[in-house]
Design a protein around this motif. Sequence first.
Motif, PDB file in Angstrom:
ATOM      1  N   GLY A 103     -17.534 -40.771  -4.921  1.00 44.84           N
ATOM      2  CA  GLY A 103     -17.741 -41.835  -5.889  1.00 44.84           C
ATOM      3  C   GLY A 103     -16.474 -42.355  -6.529  1.00 44.84           C
ATOM      4  O   GLY A 103     -16.452 -43.458  -7.050  1.00 44.84           O
ATOM      5  N   ASN A 104     -15.401 -41.578  -6.495  1.00 44.88           N
ATOM      6  CA  ASN A 104     -14.175 -42.006  -7.155  1.00 44.88           C
ATOM      7  C   ASN A 104     -13.295 -42.886  -6.262  1.00 44.88           C
ATOM      8  O   ASN A 104     -12.238 -43.312  -6.679  1.00 44.88           O
ATOM      9  CB  ASN A 104     -13.378 -40.793  -7.646  1.00 44.88           C
ATOM     10  CG  ASN A 104     -13.005 -39.846  -6.522  1.00 44.88           C
ATOM     11  OD1 ASN A 104     -13.540 -39.930  -5.419  1.00 44.88           O
ATOM     12  ND2 ASN A 104     -12.092 -38.945  -6.802  1.00 44.88           N
ATOM     13  N   LEU A 105     -13.725 -43.146  -5.031  1.00 41.12           N
ATOM     14  CA  LEU A 105     -12.932 -44.010  -4.156  1.00 41.12           C
ATOM     15  C   LEU A 105     -13.287 -45.472  -4.390  1.00 41.12           C
ATOM     16  O   LEU A 105     -14.463 -45.839  -4.366  1.00 41.12           O
ATOM     17  CB  LEU A 105     -13.196 -43.687  -2.680  1.00 41.12           C
ATOM     18  CG  LEU A 105     -12.610 -42.414  -2.124  1.00 41.12           C
ATOM     19  CD1 LEU A 105     -12.997 -42.273  -0.649  1.00 41.12           C
ATOM     20  CD2 LEU A 105     -11.111 -42.394  -2.264  1.00 41.12           C
ATOM     21  N   PRO A 106     -12.289 -46.326  -4.594  1.00 44.64           N
ATOM     22  CA  PRO A 106     -12.584 -47.754  -4.703  1.00 44.64           C
ATOM     23  C   PRO A 106     -13.168 -48.276  -3.383  1.00 44.64           C
ATOM     24  O   PRO A 106     -12.832 -47.782  -2.306  1.00 44.64           O
ATOM     25  CB  PRO A 106     -11.210 -48.383  -4.967  1.00 44.64           C
ATOM     26  CG  PRO A 106     -10.311 -47.261  -5.338  1.00 44.64           C
ATOM     27  CD  PRO A 106     -10.879 -46.024  -4.757  1.00 44.64           C
ATOM     28  N   ASP A 107     -14.058 -49.263  -3.486  1.00 42.86           N
ATOM     29  CA  ASP A 107     -14.678 -49.837  -2.295  1.00 42.86           C
ATOM     30  C   ASP A 107     -13.635 -50.283  -1.278  1.00 42.86           C
ATOM     31  O   ASP A 107     -13.835 -50.137  -0.078  1.00 42.86           O
ATOM     32  CB  ASP A 107     -15.560 -51.032  -2.660  1.00 42.86           C
ATOM     33  CG  ASP A 107     -16.822 -50.613  -3.384  1.00 42.86           C
ATOM     34  OD1 ASP A 107     -17.169 -49.414  -3.322  1.00 42.86           O
ATOM     35  OD2 ASP A 107     -17.453 -51.482  -4.013  1.00 42.86           O
ATOM     36  N   ALA A 108     -12.510 -50.825  -1.762  1.00 44.71           N
ATOM     37  CA  ALA A 108     -11.483 -51.334  -0.850  1.00 44.71           C
ATOM     38  C   ALA A 108     -10.910 -50.240   0.028  1.00 44.71           C
ATOM     39  O   ALA A 108     -10.542 -50.486   1.167  1.00 44.71           O
ATOM     40  CB  ALA A 108     -10.353 -51.995  -1.641  1.00 44.71           C
ATOM     41  N   ILE A 109     -10.841 -49.025  -0.473  1.00 43.06           N
ATOM     42  CA  ILE A 109     -10.329 -47.910   0.320  1.00 43.06           C
ATOM     43  C   ILE A 109     -11.434 -47.338   1.194  1.00 43.06           C
ATOM     44  O   ILE A 109     -11.267 -47.135   2.392  1.00 43.06           O
ATOM     45  CB  ILE A 109      -9.712 -46.835  -0.593  1.00 43.06           C
ATOM     46  CG1 ILE A 109      -8.473 -47.409  -1.282  1.00 43.06           C
ATOM     47  CG2 ILE A 109      -9.378 -45.575   0.195  1.00 43.06           C
ATOM     48  CD1 ILE A 109      -7.879 -46.523  -2.330  1.00 43.06           C
ATOM     49  N   ARG A 110     -12.592 -47.082   0.585  1.00 40.70           N
ATOM     50  CA  ARG A 110     -13.709 -46.503   1.334  1.00 40.70           C
ATOM     51  C   ARG A 110     -14.069 -47.372   2.528  1.00 40.70           C
ATOM     52  O   ARG A 110     -14.341 -46.885   3.611  1.00 40.70           O
ATOM     53  CB  ARG A 110     -14.909 -46.327   0.409  1.00 40.70           C
ATOM     54  CG  ARG A 110     -16.094 -45.669   1.102  1.00 40.70           C
ATOM     55  CD  ARG A 110     -17.324 -45.644   0.251  1.00 40.70           C
ATOM     56  NE  ARG A 110     -17.772 -46.997   0.016  1.00 40.70           N
ATOM     57  CZ  ARG A 110     -18.256 -47.440  -1.136  1.00 40.70           C
ATOM     58  NH1 ARG A 110     -18.368 -46.645  -2.156  1.00 40.70           N
ATOM     59  NH2 ARG A 110     -18.629 -48.690  -1.273  1.00 40.70           N
ATOM     60  N   ASP A 111     -14.068 -48.674   2.349  1.00 33.84           N
ATOM     61  CA  ASP A 111     -14.463 -49.588   3.414  1.00 33.84           C
ATOM     62  C   ASP A 111     -13.376 -49.813   4.451  1.00 33.84           C
ATOM     63  O   ASP A 111     -13.569 -50.580   5.390  1.00 33.84           O
ATOM     64  CB  ASP A 111     -14.886 -50.934   2.825  1.00 33.84           C
ATOM     65  CG  ASP A 111     -16.152 -50.825   1.996  1.00 33.84           C
ATOM     66  OD1 ASP A 111     -16.854 -49.808   2.113  1.00 33.84           O
ATOM     67  OD2 ASP A 111     -16.423 -51.751   1.225  1.00 33.84           O
ATOM     68  N   ALA A 112     -12.246 -49.169   4.297  1.00 32.64           N
ATOM     69  CA  ALA A 112     -11.150 -49.335   5.253  1.00 32.64           C
ATOM     70  C   ALA A 112     -11.156 -48.251   6.324  1.00 32.64           C
ATOM     71  O   ALA A 112     -10.443 -48.366   7.304  1.00 32.64           O
ATOM     72  CB  ALA A 112      -9.814 -49.303   4.523  1.00 32.64           C
ATOM     73  N   TRP A 113     -11.949 -47.187   6.143  1.00 33.63           N
ATOM     74  CA  TRP A 113     -11.932 -46.039   7.043  1.00 33.63           C
ATOM     75  C   TRP A 113     -12.981 -46.191   8.126  1.00 33.63           C
ATOM     76  O   TRP A 113     -14.173 -46.250   7.848  1.00 33.63           O
ATOM     77  CB  TRP A 113     -12.162 -44.744   6.289  1.00 33.63           C
ATOM     78  CG  TRP A 113     -10.966 -44.366   5.504  1.00 33.63           C
ATOM     79  CD1 TRP A 113     -10.696 -44.657   4.202  1.00 33.63           C
ATOM     80  CD2 TRP A 113      -9.844 -43.628   5.987  1.00 33.63           C
ATOM     81  NE1 TRP A 113      -9.476 -44.149   3.848  1.00 33.63           N
ATOM     82  CE2 TRP A 113      -8.929 -43.522   4.917  1.00 33.63           C
ATOM     83  CE3 TRP A 113      -9.522 -43.066   7.220  1.00 33.63           C
ATOM     84  CZ2 TRP A 113      -7.720 -42.860   5.042  1.00 33.63           C
ATOM     85  CZ3 TRP A 113      -8.307 -42.411   7.336  1.00 33.63           C
ATOM     86  CH2 TRP A 113      -7.427 -42.316   6.269  1.00 33.63           C
ATOM     87  N   LEU A 114     -12.520 -46.219   9.368  1.00 29.92           N
ATOM     88  CA  LEU A 114     -13.409 -46.229  10.512  1.00 29.92           C
ATOM     89  C   LEU A 114     -13.473 -44.818  11.092  1.00 29.92           C
ATOM     90  O   LEU A 114     -12.479 -44.098  11.080  1.00 29.92           O
ATOM     91  CB  LEU A 114     -12.884 -47.181  11.597  1.00 29.92           C
ATOM     92  CG  LEU A 114     -12.979 -48.653  11.251  1.00 29.92           C
ATOM     93  CD1 LEU A 114     -11.998 -49.449  12.072  1.00 29.92           C
ATOM     94  CD2 LEU A 114     -14.390 -49.151  11.475  1.00 29.92           C
ATOM     95  N   GLY A 115     -14.628 -44.462  11.601  1.00 27.19           N
ATOM     96  CA  GLY A 115     -14.771 -43.157  12.218  1.00 27.19           C
ATOM     97  C   GLY A 115     -15.694 -43.219  13.418  1.00 27.19           C
ATOM     98  O   GLY A 115     -16.600 -44.053  13.475  1.00 27.19           O
ATOM     99  N   GLY A 116     -15.429 -42.348  14.381  1.00 27.08           N
ATOM    100  CA  GLY A 116     -16.268 -42.275  15.561  1.00 27.08           C
ATOM    101  C   GLY A 116     -16.159 -40.903  16.200  1.00 27.08           C
ATOM    102  O   GLY A 116     -15.210 -40.155  15.958  1.00 27.08           O
ATOM    103  N   VAL A 117     -17.171 -40.601  17.013  1.00 23.06           N
ATOM    104  CA  VAL A 117     -17.229 -39.331  17.725  1.00 23.06           C
ATOM    105  C   VAL A 117     -17.570 -39.625  19.189  1.00 23.06           C
ATOM    106  O   VAL A 117     -18.562 -40.293  19.457  1.00 23.06           O
ATOM    107  CB  VAL A 117     -18.294 -38.389  17.131  1.00 23.06           C
ATOM    108  CG1 VAL A 117     -18.390 -37.102  17.943  1.00 23.06           C
ATOM    109  CG2 VAL A 117     -17.991 -38.090  15.667  1.00 23.06           C
TER     110      VAL A 117
END
Length: 176
Positions: free
Chosen positions: A159-173
Amino acid sequence: MHPDARVVYVDNDPLVCAHARALMVDRELVDIVEGDVRDVDGVLGHPTTRRLIDVDEPFAVLLVALLHFVSDADDPWGLVRRLYDALPQGGYLVLSHVSHEGALRRMPQVVRENEQIYENSNASLFMRTVADITRLFDGMPLVEPGLVFVQEWGQEAPGNLPDAIRDAWLGGVARK
């Protein structure tokens, strides 16, 4: 973590490795290799890796928050391919990467602030486009939901991550 899980952590910073070793006292199934992801053969062939990881049984390679520190000149696409190719059938390759697209693209001041932080450090930051990050998985079957912004994996971002940072992380498996 499963009590029988074996973990090899790799870092190229001697100070980080020394600190990790101090924390890993009396842990038989967890160890650290002082190495560099750009030396795939050195990491996979390291005696510690060979002692802990049975390369004939499925295992996972986690490249989490790492590849945006690898320059294009060091060919992160080739590194990921070599690591994936080293996996046995049933193995997994997990990857997360920061991108300047998404919310960061809408907030160029955040991008510039992050670039300035890394300009003054000993690690360079190489943010890539979604297309470039997608290329890291070329020819690899992805587990659903595929390569997406990490919050789409069904877990709430802290919850403490700003949307701009959280929405910058891509992930895949990818599963082999």
